[in-house]
Design a protein around this motif. Structure first.
Motif, short mmCIF file in Angstrom:
data_model
loop_
_atom_site.label_atom_id
_atom_site.label_comp_id
_atom_site.label_asym_id
_atom_site.label_seq_id
_atom_site.Cartn_x
_atom_site.Cartn_y
_atom_site.Cartn_z
N PHE A 141 -56.94 -7.94 90.85
CA PHE A 141 -55.67 -7.73 90.16
C PHE A 141 -55.71 -8.36 88.77
O PHE A 141 -56.19 -9.49 88.60
CB PHE A 141 -54.55 -8.34 91.00
N GLY A 142 -55.18 -7.62 87.78
CA GLY A 142 -55.23 -8.07 86.39
C GLY A 142 -54.45 -9.35 86.11
O GLY A 142 -54.72 -10.02 85.10
N GLU A 169 -48.50 -5.63 79.31
CA GLU A 169 -47.41 -6.12 80.16
C GLU A 169 -46.12 -6.00 79.37
O GLU A 169 -45.84 -6.84 78.52
CB GLU A 169 -47.68 -7.58 80.51
N ALA A 280 -45.24 2.73 93.25
CA ALA A 280 -45.08 1.90 92.05
C ALA A 280 -45.56 0.50 92.38
O ALA A 280 -44.78 -0.38 92.70
CB ALA A 280 -43.62 1.91 91.60
N SER A 281 -46.87 0.35 92.33
CA SER A 281 -47.49 -0.93 92.64
C SER A 281 -48.61 -1.09 91.62
O SER A 281 -48.50 -0.60 90.50
CB SER A 281 -48.01 -0.90 94.07
N VAL A 287 -51.40 -2.04 98.43
CA VAL A 287 -50.51 -0.87 98.32
C VAL A 287 -51.09 0.12 97.31
O VAL A 287 -51.07 1.34 97.52
CB VAL A 287 -49.09 -1.30 97.89
N PRO A 310 -40.29 -1.74 86.51
CA PRO A 310 -39.01 -1.11 86.89
C PRO A 310 -37.93 -1.32 85.83
O PRO A 310 -37.00 -0.53 85.74
CB PRO A 310 -38.64 -1.83 88.19
N VAL A 311 -38.07 -2.39 85.08
CA VAL A 311 -37.09 -2.67 84.02
C VAL A 311 -37.84 -3.00 82.73
O VAL A 311 -38.98 -3.45 82.77
CB VAL A 311 -36.19 -3.88 84.39
N THR A 333 -42.34 1.22 96.80
CA THR A 333 -42.46 0.04 95.95
C THR A 333 -42.03 -1.19 96.73
O THR A 333 -41.79 -1.12 97.92
CB THR A 333 -41.67 0.23 94.63
N ALA A 334 -41.96 -2.33 96.03
CA ALA A 334 -41.55 -3.58 96.68
C ALA A 334 -40.06 -3.81 96.42
O ALA A 334 -39.56 -3.44 95.36
CB ALA A 334 -42.38 -4.74 96.14
N GLY A 337 -38.72 -4.91 92.96
CA GLY A 337 -38.51 -3.94 91.89
C GLY A 337 -37.08 -3.43 91.89
O GLY A 337 -36.44 -3.30 90.84
N ALA A 502 -42.45 -11.97 94.22
CA ALA A 502 -42.30 -10.63 93.65
C ALA A 502 -43.28 -9.65 94.31
O ALA A 502 -43.89 -8.82 93.64
CB ALA A 502 -42.51 -10.66 92.13
N HIS A 504 -46.09 -10.28 95.43
CA HIS A 504 -47.47 -10.70 95.25
C HIS A 504 -47.76 -11.82 96.25
O HIS A 504 -47.02 -12.80 96.33
CB HIS A 504 -47.73 -11.24 93.85
N LYS A 534 -37.21 -12.56 92.80
CA LYS A 534 -38.58 -12.43 93.30
C LYS A 534 -38.72 -12.64 94.80
O LYS A 534 -39.83 -12.63 95.33
CB LYS A 534 -39.49 -13.41 92.56
N PRO A 569 -50.90 -15.92 85.67
CA PRO A 569 -49.47 -15.93 85.38
C PRO A 569 -48.60 -15.56 86.58
O PRO A 569 -47.47 -16.02 86.70
CB PRO A 569 -49.31 -14.90 84.26
N ARG A 574 -42.95 -22.93 88.44
CA ARG A 574 -42.28 -23.47 87.25
C ARG A 574 -41.53 -24.76 87.55
O ARG A 574 -41.34 -25.57 86.67
CB ARG A 574 -41.30 -22.42 86.70
N1 COA Z 1 -51.96 -8.34 84.20
C1 COA Z 1 -51.66 -9.45 83.50
N2 COA Z 1 -50.54 -10.18 83.72
C2 COA Z 1 -49.69 -9.76 84.66
C3 COA Z 1 -49.95 -8.62 85.44
C4 COA Z 1 -51.14 -7.89 85.17
N3 COA Z 1 -51.47 -6.81 85.86
N4 COA Z 1 -48.93 -8.46 86.31
C5 COA Z 1 -48.06 -9.46 86.10
N5 COA Z 1 -48.52 -10.24 85.10
C6 COA Z 1 -47.85 -11.40 84.52
C7 COA Z 1 -46.51 -11.02 83.97
O1 COA Z 1 -46.62 -10.53 82.64
C8 COA Z 1 -45.76 -12.34 84.01
O2 COA Z 1 -46.24 -13.14 82.94
P1 COA Z 1 -45.29 -14.18 82.18
O3 COA Z 1 -45.07 -15.32 83.13
O4 COA Z 1 -46.12 -14.57 81.01
O5 COA Z 1 -44.04 -13.45 81.81
C9 COA Z 1 -46.28 -12.98 85.27
O6 COA Z 1 -47.54 -12.34 85.54
C10 COA Z 1 -45.35 -12.80 86.46
O7 COA Z 1 -45.27 -11.40 86.74
P2 COA Z 1 -44.22 -10.78 87.79
O8 COA Z 1 -44.27 -11.60 89.04
O9 COA Z 1 -44.49 -9.34 87.93
O10 COA Z 1 -42.82 -11.08 87.15
P3 COA Z 1 -42.06 -10.36 85.96
O11 COA Z 1 -40.92 -11.26 85.65
O12 COA Z 1 -42.99 -10.01 84.87
O13 COA Z 1 -41.52 -9.01 86.61
C11 COA Z 1 -40.64 -7.63 88.38
C12 COA Z 1 -40.68 -9.04 87.74
C13 COA Z 1 -39.76 -7.67 89.60
C14 COA Z 1 -40.11 -6.65 87.38
C15 COA Z 1 -42.10 -7.24 88.77
O14 COA Z 1 -42.62 -8.18 89.66
C16 COA Z 1 -42.23 -5.87 89.37
O15 COA Z 1 -42.29 -4.88 88.68
N6 COA Z 1 -42.34 -5.74 90.69
C17 COA Z 1 -42.46 -4.41 91.29
C18 COA Z 1 -43.10 -4.47 92.61
C19 COA Z 1 -44.58 -4.61 92.63
O16 COA Z 1 -45.28 -4.14 91.78
N7 COA Z 1 -45.08 -5.28 93.68
C20 COA Z 1 -46.47 -5.38 93.97
C21 COA Z 1 -46.84 -5.10 95.38
S1 COA Z 1 -46.18 -3.61 96.09
#
Ligand code: COA
Ligand code: AMP
Length: 630
Positions: A141-142, A169, A280-281, A287, A310-311, A333-334, A337, A502, A504, A534, A569, A574
């Motif tokens: 995962f990225g 992102e 949407a994963s 997934v 999603p947003v 999706t999760a 989202g 979230a 993950h 999350k 990340p 936090r």
């Molecule tokens: N590559 C690099 N960084 C990534 C990344 C990727 N593929 N995916 C996430 N990150 C980073 C984000 O940019 C964020 O960084 P930040 O702390 O600098 O802002 C951090 O990891 C946390 O990411 P995330 O947990 O996704 O939180 P978010 O606040 O950016 O977004 C949601 C919250 C709910 C919008 C997001 O989690 C989401 O779209 N979820 C949908 C469901 C999903 O995809 N679930 C996966 C399994 S089905």
């Protein structure tokens, strides 16, 4: 008896008969000789003696069968403002060309290829090209940092790594190449080469080891044919968080995976050839593996690869746009989202103006679906909202409401019933079956159905230790829950050191290892607390070494940065408090569960084995204060 009940009963009474029937939907070069080889428990093999190719089943078969001009993949990328479609023929040719490139780089059956890529079509092509050659891909995962990537490189020992110059992102460009270089520097194992997709948003500086994807593809001559592999040969390794810093390399075989996923598309998702399925994963999660790439293509559907959120890409109407623009029948999706969408658009006003008339199902998984989110989505979309429960280890749903059989009345908070092949039991600490309503460990009687992990990569002992040792004859899911009097399952959360942030899956044990490595830290505890968006977020407590003084805020910031640097990340730790001591039992076990319960506002009983109740009493205000929603 209903169709679900009949299927479930048959799958347990006659597993070989049931799955032989499902496997008939797969094209085999050589039919399986033994459907379930149970000669060496607890290691079971599905479809022994059969040979097939998963890429052939996902692509070529549909081209040969007349679906060549149907869309196989729609790449929709609001973050780059681009969209691209691939027909089955185009995706097959692109994949076969990249497979020829891989062959030219000496990739052969059984070799490992690590894929560290954003959500771009080349990532899907790379996965399928590996499958075409019988090479084993391991997608990382990225959002994982260089160290996590390095750990996976050392475990999978890939001959080659495929990556890209950057991911995107939201509005931020994340350069992948420096992370990749750092990971390879850190890893003991060095890949022979790396293939890099240069994206226009950030061009990577190339080294002697790096090869340019586009140049290789332009120079490729010919298309590589599919290689026959054994049903039991690995298709991929996908690492998932366990209780320590060492992730578990879940192995997926070819035959069981193809049969179970094909069965699931028809019976769980009620989505078939020519219809549009959207997960949407991210391809870095299970997934993404199962329901962006393999299952929809095995079933001849059109799958969507969505590079957005999603947003914020651009707004909380993004999902409705994709559904209407691409005629999506089923979205997976999760819940997080949907919570993100609801937070920004509580009334769902952004659905207006989008034609959602062809949208039939919303499937949610990855974390517990809270009844509030369930009701909000169901009221807004007026389609069945299906909670289903599964894990990286299984590759498909353990429990669901099967839309292609006979759907059951929904009970919010429950992923309904076990799917065929999953002989699910709720066990108490002594291994006795719990009564309806009583919470226990959710376990599955062996053998597990097809697609579930046959073992961990090069670690049979770890497989037994992690999953099978606690209750001999059963697979321990790591989740706790109960069944109600009607048999509905309720999955309430992990019973180990794994949390879901979230959607993950992350290890609190691993986070503790990072915190404990700081020279000022004597001991620490990390546990998950409820979060409105999350689902769960990690929370840390650290105790300083005797004689050490540190500014608590500066230290907390430093520790949070270490987690980000070491894990990535997505770990999102936090809130870290410096505290004078941690509550323990008399035998020295830290009372994480008790602290978690208090932080979550529960009336948590204090165990009688507690060593010094004053330590916990002193922590109480800190635990409660920091968990205020504001
Ligand atoms: N590559 C690099 N960084 C990534 C990344 C990727 N593929 N995916 C996430 N990150 C980073 C984000 O940019 C964020 O960084 P930040 O702390 O600098 O802002 C951090 O990891 C946390 O990411 P995330 O947990 O996704 O939180 P978010 O606040 O950016 O977004 C949601 C919250 C709910 C919008 C997001 O989690 C989401 O779209 N979820 C949908 C469901 C999903 O995809 N679930 C996966 C399994 S089905
Ligand atoms: P992963 O292996 O990343 O898919 O994460 C699997 C874990 O996510 C499971 O063990 C559960 O803890 C959790 N999970 C997944 N789906 C659900 C669900 N529908 N309800 C409750 N928990 C879930």
């Amino acid at each position: 008896m209903g169709r679900y009940e009949d299927a479930f009963r048959r799958s347990l009474a006659d597993p070989a008969g049931f799955w032989a029937e499902a496997a008939a939907a797969v094209d085999w070069y050589q039919d399986p000789q033994v459907i379930l080889d149970d000669s060496n428990p607890p290691f079971y093999k599905w479809f022994a003696g059969g040979t097939l190719n998963t890429c052939y089943n996902a692509l070529d078969r549909h081209v040969d069968g007349g679906r060549g001009e149907q869309h196989a993949l729609i790449y929709d990328s609001p973050v780059t403002g681009t969209a691209k479609t691939f027909t089955y023929r185009q995706l097959r040719d692109e994949t076969a060309r990249f497979a020829a490139v891989l062959k030219g780089l000496d990739i052969q059956k059984g070799d490992r290829v690590v894929i560290y890529m954003p959500m771009i079509p080349e990532a899907v092509v790379a996965m399928l090209a590996c499958a075409r050659l019988g090479a084993i891909h391991s997608v990382v995962f990225g959002g994982f940092a260089a160290h996590e990537l390095a750990v996976r490189i050392d475990d999978a020992t890939p001959k080659l790594i495929v990556s890209a110059s950057c991911g995107i992102e939201g509005k931020r460009i994340i350069e992948y190449k420096p992370i990749l270089d750092k990971a390879i520097d850190e890893a003991v194992h060095k890949p022979a080469a790396t293939v890099i997709v240069q994206r226009p948003q950030a061009t990577a500086a190339m080294t002697a080891r790096d090869l340019d994807w586009h140049e290789l593809m332009a120079a490729a001559t010919g298309l590589a044919p599919c290689v026959a592999v054994d049903a039991t040969d690995p298709l991929y390794i996908l690492y998932t968080s366990g209780t320590t810093g060492k992730p578990k390399g879940v192995v997926r075989d070819n035959g069981g995976h193809a049969a179970a996923l094909t069965w699931s598309m028809r019976n769980v998702y009620d989505t078939g050839a020519g219809e549009v399925f959207w997960a949407a994963s991210d391809i870095g999660w299970v997934v993404g593996h199962s329901y962006i790439v393999y299952a929809p293509l095995l079933a001849g559907c059109t799958t969507i690869l969505y590079e957005g959120k999603p947003v914020g890409t651009p707004d909380a109407g993004a999902f409705w746009r994709v559904i209407s623009e691409h005629n999506v029948k089923s979205l997976f999706t999760a819940p997080t989202g949907f919570r993100a969408i609801r937070k920004e658009d509580p009334q769902g006003t952004l659905t207006a103006g989008y034609d959602l008339s062809r949208f039939r199902y919303l499937f949610l998984a990855g974390e517990r679906l809270d009844p509030d989110t369930y009701r909000w989505a169901a009221d807004l979309l007026k389609v069945p909202v299906i909670d289903h429960w599964w894990q990286t280890e299984t590759g498909w749903a353990i429990a669901a409401d099967p839309m292609g059989l006979d759907p059951k009345p929904t009970k919010p908070g429950s992923p309904t019933f076990p799917m065929p092949g999953y002989d699910l039991r709720i066990l108490d600490e002594d291994g006795n079956e719990a009564k309806p309503g009583d919470t226990g460990h959710i376990a599955i009687r062996l053998p597990l159905p097809p697609s579930c992990l046959p073992t961990l990569w090069h670690d049979d002992e770890g497989f037994i230790r992690s999953y099978l040792a606690r209750y001999p004859g059963y697979y321990l899911t790591g989740d706790g829950g109960y069944r109600d009097a009607d048999g509905y399952l309720y999955v309430m959360g992990r019973t180990d050191d794994v949390i879901n942030v979230a959607g993950h899956r992350l290890s609190t044990g691993e986070m503790e290892e990072v915190l404990a490595s700081h020279p000022a830290v004597a001991e620490c505890a990390v546990f998950g607390v409820a979060d409105e968006l999350k689902g769960e977020v990690p929370r840390g407590l650290v105790v300083l070494k005797a004689g050490v003084t540190a500014d608590p805020e500066a230290l907390a910031a430093e520790l949070a940065a270490m987690i980000r640097e070491r894990i990535g990340p997505i770990a999102a730790l936090r809130t870290i408090d410096v505290v004078p001591g941690l509550p323990k039992t008399r035998s020295g076990k830290i009372l994480r569960k008790t602290m978690r319960g208090i932080a979550n506002g529960k009336d948590e009983p204090v165990p009688s084995t507690i060593d010094d109740p004053a330590v916990l009493a002193g922590l109480r205000p800190i635990l409660l204060r920091r968990n205020d929603p504001g």
